[in-house]
Design an enzyme around this catalytic site. Structure first.
Site, PDB file in Angstrom:
ATOM      1  N   GLU A 185      -5.497  -4.406  10.780  1.00 50.71           N
ATOM      2  CA  GLU A 185      -4.436  -3.426  10.980  1.00 50.71           C
ATOM      3  C   GLU A 185      -4.699  -2.645  12.270  1.00 50.71           C
ATOM      4  O   GLU A 185      -5.476  -1.680  12.267  1.00 50.71           O
ATOM      5  CB  GLU A 185      -4.388  -2.448   9.801  1.00 50.71           C
ATOM      6  CG  GLU A 185      -4.125  -3.104   8.462  1.00 50.71           C
ATOM      7  CD  GLU A 185      -3.517  -2.125   7.463  1.00 50.71           C
ATOM      8  OE1 GLU A 185      -2.393  -2.377   7.020  1.00 50.71           O
ATOM      9  OE2 GLU A 185      -4.142  -1.100   7.159  1.00 50.71           O
TER      10      GLU A 185
ATOM     11  N   SER B  71       3.555  -1.992  10.489  1.00 46.06           N
ATOM     12  CA  SER B  71       5.003  -2.074  10.734  1.00 46.06           C
ATOM     13  C   SER B  71       5.623  -3.417  10.324  1.00 46.06           C
ATOM     14  O   SER B  71       6.532  -3.916  10.987  1.00 46.06           O
ATOM     15  CB  SER B  71       5.326  -1.751  12.197  1.00 46.06           C
ATOM     16  OG  SER B  71       4.925  -0.420  12.495  1.00 46.06           O
TER      17      SER B  71
ATOM     18  N   GLY C 295       2.702   2.448  10.823  1.00 45.83           N
ATOM     19  CA  GLY C 295       3.704   3.499  10.656  1.00 45.83           C
ATOM     20  C   GLY C 295       4.440   3.870  11.924  1.00 45.83           C
ATOM     21  O   GLY C 295       5.112   4.897  11.992  1.00 45.83           O
TER      22      GLY C 295
ATOM     23  N   GLU D 293      -6.635   5.190   7.782  1.00 48.23           N
ATOM     24  CA  GLU D 293      -6.351   6.590   7.399  1.00 48.23           C
ATOM     25  C   GLU D 293      -7.557   7.216   6.695  1.00 48.23           C
ATOM     26  O   GLU D 293      -7.810   8.406   6.826  1.00 48.23           O
ATOM     27  CB  GLU D 293      -5.085   6.637   6.520  1.00 48.23           C
ATOM     28  CG  GLU D 293      -3.844   6.365   7.364  1.00 48.23           C
ATOM     29  CD  GLU D 293      -2.717   5.649   6.646  1.00 48.23           C
ATOM     30  OE1 GLU D 293      -2.715   5.590   5.413  1.00 48.23           O
ATOM     31  OE2 GLU D 293      -1.820   5.124   7.356  1.00 48.23           O
TER      32      GLU D 293
ATOM     33  N   GLY E 235       2.943  -0.970   4.335  1.00 47.82           N
ATOM     34  CA  GLY E 235       3.047   0.445   3.982  1.00 47.82           C
ATOM     35  C   GLY E 235       4.497   0.828   3.752  1.00 47.82           C
ATOM     36  O   GLY E 235       5.078   0.540   2.708  1.00 47.82           O
ATOM     37  N   GLY E 236       5.102   1.445   4.756  1.00 47.62           N
ATOM     38  CA  GLY E 236       6.456   2.003   4.653  1.00 47.62           C
ATOM     39  C   GLY E 236       7.483   1.093   3.972  1.00 47.62           C
ATOM     40  O   GLY E 236       8.212   1.536   3.069  1.00 47.62           O
TER      41      GLY E 236
ATOM     42  N   HIS F  91      -9.529   1.679   5.015  1.00 49.96           N
ATOM     43  CA  HIS F  91      -8.245   1.838   5.698  1.00 49.96           C
ATOM     44  C   HIS F  91      -8.395   2.843   6.845  1.00 49.96           C
ATOM     45  O   HIS F  91      -9.149   3.808   6.722  1.00 49.96           O
ATOM     46  CB  HIS F  91      -7.177   2.315   4.708  1.00 49.96           C
ATOM     47  CG  HIS F  91      -5.790   2.207   5.269  1.00 49.96           C
ATOM     48  ND1 HIS F  91      -5.286   3.137   6.147  1.00 49.96           N
ATOM     49  CD2 HIS F  91      -4.831   1.260   5.110  1.00 49.96           C
ATOM     50  CE1 HIS F  91      -4.064   2.759   6.501  1.00 49.96           C
ATOM     51  NE2 HIS F  91      -3.762   1.629   5.884  1.00 49.96           N
TER      52      HIS F  91
ATOM     53  N   ASN G 287       0.878  -1.173   0.000  1.00 47.20           N
ATOM     54  CA  ASN G 287       0.000   0.000   0.000  1.00 47.20           C
ATOM     55  C   ASN G 287       0.914   1.221   0.000  1.00 47.20           C
ATOM     56  O   ASN G 287       1.521   1.544   1.026  1.00 47.20           O
ATOM     57  CB  ASN G 287      -0.898  -0.019   1.247  1.00 47.20           C
ATOM     58  CG  ASN G 287      -1.732   1.250   1.370  1.00 47.20           C
ATOM     59  OD1 ASN G 287      -1.755   2.068   0.450  1.00 47.20           O
ATOM     60  ND2 ASN G 287      -2.397   1.411   2.492  1.00 47.20           N
ATOM     61  N   TRP G 288       1.027   1.852  -1.162  1.00 47.60           N
ATOM     62  CA  TRP G 288       1.974   2.969  -1.285  1.00 47.60           C
ATOM     63  C   TRP G 288       1.431   4.267  -0.686  1.00 47.60           C
ATOM     64  O   TRP G 288       2.138   5.264  -0.642  1.00 47.60           O
ATOM     65  CB  TRP G 288       2.348   3.175  -2.756  1.00 47.60           C
ATOM     66  CG  TRP G 288       3.338   2.171  -3.258  1.00 47.60           C
ATOM     67  CD1 TRP G 288       4.027   1.257  -2.514  1.00 47.60           C
ATOM     68  CD2 TRP G 288       3.768   1.981  -4.616  1.00 47.60           C
ATOM     69  NE1 TRP G 288       4.860   0.512  -3.326  1.00 47.60           N
ATOM     70  CE2 TRP G 288       4.714   0.937  -4.617  1.00 47.60           C
ATOM     71  CE3 TRP G 288       3.443   2.588  -5.835  1.00 47.60           C
ATOM     72  CZ2 TRP G 288       5.340   0.503  -5.790  1.00 47.60           C
ATOM     73  CZ3 TRP G 288       4.064   2.154  -6.997  1.00 47.60           C
ATOM     74  CH2 TRP G 288       5.002   1.123  -6.974  1.00 47.60           C
ATOM     75  N   LYS G 289       0.172   4.268  -0.267  1.00 47.63           N
ATOM     76  CA  LYS G 289      -0.430   5.478   0.320  1.00 47.63           C
ATOM     77  C   LYS G 289      -0.130   6.673  -0.600  1.00 47.63           C
ATOM     78  O   LYS G 289      -0.106   6.494  -1.803  1.00 47.63           O
ATOM     79  CB  LYS G 289       0.075   5.672   1.755  1.00 47.63           C
ATOM     80  CG  LYS G 289      -0.122   4.400   2.588  1.00 47.63           C
ATOM     81  CD  LYS G 289       0.128   4.573   4.054  1.00 47.63           C
ATOM     82  CE  LYS G 289      -0.108   3.244   4.772  1.00 47.63           C
ATOM     83  NZ  LYS G 289       0.060   3.335   6.217  1.00 47.63           N
TER      84      LYS G 289
HETATM   85  P1  13P Z   1       3.102   0.495   7.736  1.00 45.15           P
HETATM   86  O1  13P Z   1       3.586  -0.796   7.113  1.00 45.15           O
HETATM   87  O2  13P Z   1       3.864   1.693   7.256  1.00 45.15           O
HETATM   88  O3  13P Z   1       3.018   0.393   9.215  1.00 45.15           O
HETATM   89  O4  13P Z   1       1.603   0.715   7.197  1.00 45.15           O
HETATM   90  C1  13P Z   1       0.694  -0.314   7.320  1.00 45.15           C
HETATM   91  C2  13P Z   1      -0.514   0.034   6.533  1.00 45.15           C
HETATM   92  O5  13P Z   1      -1.247   0.934   6.883  1.00 45.15           O
HETATM   93  C3  13P Z   1      -0.774  -0.727   5.312  1.00 45.15           C
HETATM   94  O6  13P Z   1      -2.037  -0.448   4.813  1.00 45.15           O
END
Ligand code: 13P
Length: 246
Positions: free
Chosen positions: A165, A210, A171, A97, A231-232, A95, A9-11
């Site tokens: 999640e 994470s 994050g 966010e 994500g990251g 999600h 997930n590149w956000k």
């Molecule tokens: P991180 O891997 O950066 O913690 O993000 C997780 C996430 O929100 C994937 O959708």
């Protein structure tokens, strides 16, 4: 046994040029990897160019969101039909966010899941508790409410993936413990069984929060973990390649 599903997930990261540069590095390293399914969810602006590259690979094109109507006066929104037309296979819905910054509630999320499935898209439905929920021993209650409301009258378990999640693990570098993941995934599986009976086993449950090349192996070994949403650590082609090849 369904294939393990590992999704980037590149956000809100990467320009079109940066997204294509990632694929140039990532695709050759992961070619021929069998037994697992890989997905990449770029921003909408990169969807078409990333999709054109992925069409020659087994990597699945995913989207990070979709609106619940297919067209109309909804400034700034993108519809399930438009995503389908671009070759998208999976859409991430709900999600944390989106819930936090864009005020998406269970009702909106449920409408989005209906709209995506109607269009023939598969859905990665995200759920998870906040730190406050966990500290107040409300984790299971919150997960249950999110599942019941989000999946209201959704009768297609074959189109569903759930991503657990925990909001406090996203994050932050703080990964949920093995025991916490095991408990939540089992609880989610049991909720799905109450709704879908034996067909609940068709739904893959992913963990997100994470995930790194260092912790992927132990996370994947936990019961009822059928993949991860990253994500990251998915932004770097070498790191994400290590994760998918764990
Ligand atoms: P991180 O891997 O950066 O913690 O993000 C997780 C996430 O929100 C994937 O959708």
């Amino acid at each position: 046994m369904p294939k393990k599903f590992i999704v980037a997930n590149w956000k809100m990261h990467k320009t079109v040029r940066e997204a294509l540069a990632f694929l140039d590095e990532f695709i050759p390293i992961t070619k021929g990897l069998n037994g697992r399914e890989i997905g990449i969810a770029p921003t909408f602006i990169c969807i078409e160019s990333v999709g054109k590259v992925l069409i020659n690979t087994s990597i699945k094109l995913c989207a990070q969101n979709a609106f619940y109507e297919n067209k109309g006066a909804y400034t700034g929104e993108v519809s399930p039909a438009m995503l389908k037309d671009c070759g998208v296979e999976y859409v991430i819905i709900g999600h944390s966010e989106r819930r936090k910054y864009f005020y998406e509630n269970d009702d909106i999320i449920n409408k989005k899941i209906h709209a995506c499935i109607k269009e023939g898209l598969k859905v990665i439905f995200c759920i998870g508790e906040t730190l406050e929920d966990r500290q107040n021993n409300k984790t299971m209650e919150i997960l249950k409410t999110q599942i019941r409301n989000g999946l209201l009258e959704i009768n297609s378990p074959e189109a569903l993936t759930i991503a657990y999640e925990p909001v406090w693990a996203i994050g932050t570098g703080v990964v949920a413990t093995e025991e916490q993941i095991k408990q939540s995934h089992l609880f989610i599986r049991n909720q799905l069984k109450e709704i879908y009976g034996e067909r609940a086993n068709e739904v893959r449950i992913l963990y997100g929060g994470s995930v790194t090349p260092e912790n992927i192996k132990s996370i994947m070994a936990i019961d009822n973990v059928e993949g991860v949403l990253v994500g990251g650590a998915s932004l770097d082609p070498l790191k994400f390649a290590k994760i998918v090849k764990y």
